[in-house]
Design an enzyme around this catalytic site. Structure first.
Site: not given
Lengths: 161, 161, 161, 161, 161, 161
Positions: A77-79, A128, A113-114
Site C-alpha cells: 500500500l506504499c505510494h 545471505d 517505510m523506505e
C-alpha cells in the site's frame, strides 16, 4: 477509541492506497536502524573482508539502497515516491552489525517505510552473506529512529533520543 | 579458522553468485519466523479487523508471499529459484504479531532466504499498516527456524526445537 | 586533485545515492548513442524485416524505451525519476545499426543514464534478435552525445559537435 | 540465403518467444566482455577507491550480477532462465576498465544474453559512477567471448581465441 | 481524417513515449471498471470466503492496487507516474464480480491506464483464485468510466452516465 | 458442496501459494484469447500502421510476451514458472482486434494464467495506443480457450470447440 483506526483500510475493512493528493510537497527525511545478530567469528570475517576489495559490506549497502527504491513494490500500500537520497551505514560490534539508513524525498508522503525497507534489505543481504558460517544469524530491532518534514514535523524515538 | 570463509566472496574479496550447477535438484523446505512489536491498542485493531472483509492481515500475508518471489531481486547474490509453495501465518499476542513463513522448492539451492524475505516483507507491510497508530512499531527476531532437504539435510534452530 | 572525487562514494569510500533534494526541478534532456556491429547479411535481414509487420526493430525500440524506465532498477545508485518522454531511433549502415535515444524529464537530476540505458537495452535486444545468424555481433560506443538543462546547462560531446 | 532467418520473428514478421520446450536441459556456460573507456584520472580514482571500503567497483560488480538476473525483463524475447552462477570481473588498464562476465545455467537455452546483460549493466554502473569526473566515458566492445553446452556445443570468438 | 493519428507512433510509424514535459502538473483522477464472469457456485464460495479471515477478495484487491503501480512496467509506452491514491472495489452479482478502480495523481498525464491496469490485474487474480472451480471464468468490459483533470477536463462514458 | 473449495485459500481462509512440489514436470500448453472493442476508425489506423515500420501492433505483441513473463509478479499467488515459449497474435475485425496468446512450459503447473496475462497486457497496450482517438475502447472476453498437459490433461472451452 473511535478515532483511532488503521488508515490503510476503509470503514468496511478494505485495503487502499490512501489518497495523498492534497498533501504538500515538502522536504522529508527518515532514519531507520536494525541489527544483524551473529557470531564473533562472522564479525571477524566481515572485518577482514573490510580490507582491500572486500565486497561483503558493499553488497549489503547496495541491497539497502536498491531496497529503498523497491519499497512500493515490496510494501503493497506504499505510494511510489521520488527518493532524492539514500545512505546505508554499518557499525560492527562484537557479535552484531548495526545497520542505519537515511532516506530523503521532496514529495507528498514520508519516507520512513523506505528507510525501514533499506534496513531490512541490507539485513537480508548480510544474512545471505554469512549464513554458510552462521545459519542462526538473525535480524532484530528494525525500527524508525527519526522522521522529519511534512505536516506532522519531527518525530523521534523516545528510547533513543 | 582458515577454511571458514564467506562463500559469496572469492579469495580476492569479490562478490559472486556461487555456482550451484553441480548441486542436485531435490525437494527442499525452509521455515522462518519474526515478530512485529507494537502496542496492545494496535493488536486490538488488528483483531477487530480480523472480522468480515478486514484486509489488514491479508495485505501482510500477500506481501510475504510476493516478497518470497522477489528474493533474487532483493538479495543481490541469491539465485533465481523455482518456488513451489509459500505460506505465511500470523499469531496475535498481547503486543506482538508472530510471523511464520514456510517456503518450498525442488531446485538446486535452499529456500531459507526466501522464507526470511517473506517474513521481512510481511513485517514491513504490518509496520506500514499500523504506523499511523504506533510509529514506534518494530520488527525483531527475523530468523530461520528450520531447513530441510539438499545435501546438508535437516538444520533446526537449537533454542527453538 | 583533492576536489575531484567520485560523487557516488563518500569520503570513507561507501556507496550512496547522492542527496539531490536541494536541486531545482527543471526541464532536462539527454541524447545518447551506440552501435550494433554485425554483418552485411544481418543488416539485409533487418532491412527486409523493416517491411510490413516486421517486428525486429520494433522489439529493440521498445526494449530501449522500457529500458529507460528501468534505469533506477539496473543502475544501483540512480535516482528514480519522472521520465516525461523517450524516443529511440535506428539508422542502418552497411554492417552497423546506429542507435540513438533521447530522454526528457522535469525533475531534479539529469537523464543521461536513462538515455544510455535505453541505448544499451536496445543494443542487447538487437544482439538477441540477430545472434542465431551472427553470434559475434557486438555493441560499441555507448556514449552521451549531449545533455541540456539543470544547473550545469548544456554539455555536448566534443568529437561529435 | 532463404534458410537464414531471424529466429525471433515468424514468417509473417511477428516477434515471438521461441519455443524451446523440446530442447534438452544441460549445463551451459557463457563468457562475455566489454570495456569502459574513460580517462587516466578516473582510473586513478578507481584504483584508489580499490582501497579499504571502496565500493565503486563493488557497485558495478553487483549491478552486473543483478543485471544478469534481470535479462528476461530487459531483453523482450529472452526466456526466463534458472541462472546457477554469475561472476563479474574488472581489469583496470591505463584509460580503460575491461569487464568480463561468466554466467552458468542448467536449463534449455544458452546464457550468452545473460552474460552480455551483466557486462552492459556493470558498464552502465561504472559510467554512472565516473560521469561527474568524465562525462565522455563510453562502453565498447560488449561481445560474447565463448559459449559452451547445449546442442551447438562450444563457440568461441575467432579474434580472441 | 488527416489529423487523427495514433499519438504513440511518430509520422514514420515508430513507437515513442510521448513528450509530456510541457503539460501542467494538476490533480487528475480516473475510474475504470470490469467484470469477472463466472458461475453462481463460485460467487457463493467468494461470499462465504467474505467471512472472517477470508483472503480471496483481498488478494484481488491488492493485485489491483499493486497492478496500478506496475502500469509503466506492463504498458510499454506509459509514463512512470506519481500515483497519489488507488482504491479497488468489488460488487458480487449472481454470476459476476463487478470490479471498480479509482486512481489519482498530481502529475503531467492522466491515470486512466493505471485504473484499467488495476481492474485487469484484479480480474486476473480473481480468475486465478477461482479457476480450479470454474476453468471457464472470463474477464469482460474492462473500460474507463470517467476521467477528470488535466487540459481535457472531464470525460465520462456515455452509456454509463 | 463441501469438497469444492478455493484452492488458493486454506481451511481458515488464508491465502497461500499452493504447494506443487509433488506434481510432475511435464510439457504444458495454454491458449487464451480476448478482444479489443473500438471503432472502425481505429481499426483503419491500425491497418494503415500495419504498413512499413508501423509499431502499433508490435508494441502490443511485445507487451503481451513480456506480460506473460511478469505473471508471478502481477498475480499474487501464481508460481514463478519456466516459460519455454510465448506467441501473441492479432486479427483485425471491423471494430475489434481479436487477441490470442499461446504459452508453453515444461514445469509443475499449467500456464493458463500466463496466457491470460499476455492477452490482458496486450489489450492494455492496445487501449493505451488508441485511447487518444477512442477513449471508450474496452477489453472483453479474456478467457482460456484450451489447456493441455499435466495430470488433468486436455481442457477445451465448450462454446469454442
Amino acid at each position: 477509541m473511535g478515532e483511532t483506526n488503521l488508515t490503510h483500510v476503509d470503514e468496511s475493512g478494505a485495503a487502499r492506497m490512501v489518497d495523498v493528493s492534497a498533501k504538500d510537497v515538502s522536504a522529508r527525511r527518515a532514519t531507520a536502524a536494525g541489527q544483524l545478530r551473529t557470531t564473533a567469528e562472522v564479525i571477524d570475517l566481515l572485518r577482514r573482508d573490510g580490507l582491500p576489495k572486500g565486497d561483503a559490506l558493499a553488497v549489503a549497502r547496495i541491497a539497502g539502497i536498491m531496497g529503498a527504491k523497491k519499497t512500493p513494490d515490496i510494501v503493497p500500500l506504499c505510494h511510489p515516491i521520488a527518493l532524492t537520497g539514500v545512505t546505508v551505514d554499518f557499525t560492527l560490534g562484537e557479535t552484531t552489525v548495526e545497520i542505519t539508513a537515511v532516506t530523503r524525498t521532496t514529495d507528498r508522503t514520508g519516507v520512513e517505510m523506505e528507510a525501514l525497507t533499506a534496513v531490512a534489505a541490507a539485513g537480508l543481504a548480510l544474512v545471505d552473506m554469512v549464513k554458510a558460517v552462521d545459519p542462526a544469524a538473525s535480524i532484530s530491532d528494525v525500527r524508525v529512529l527519526r522522521k522529519e518534514g511534512g505536516k506532522t514535523g519531527l518525530w523521534s524515538r523516545e528510547d533513543e533520543q
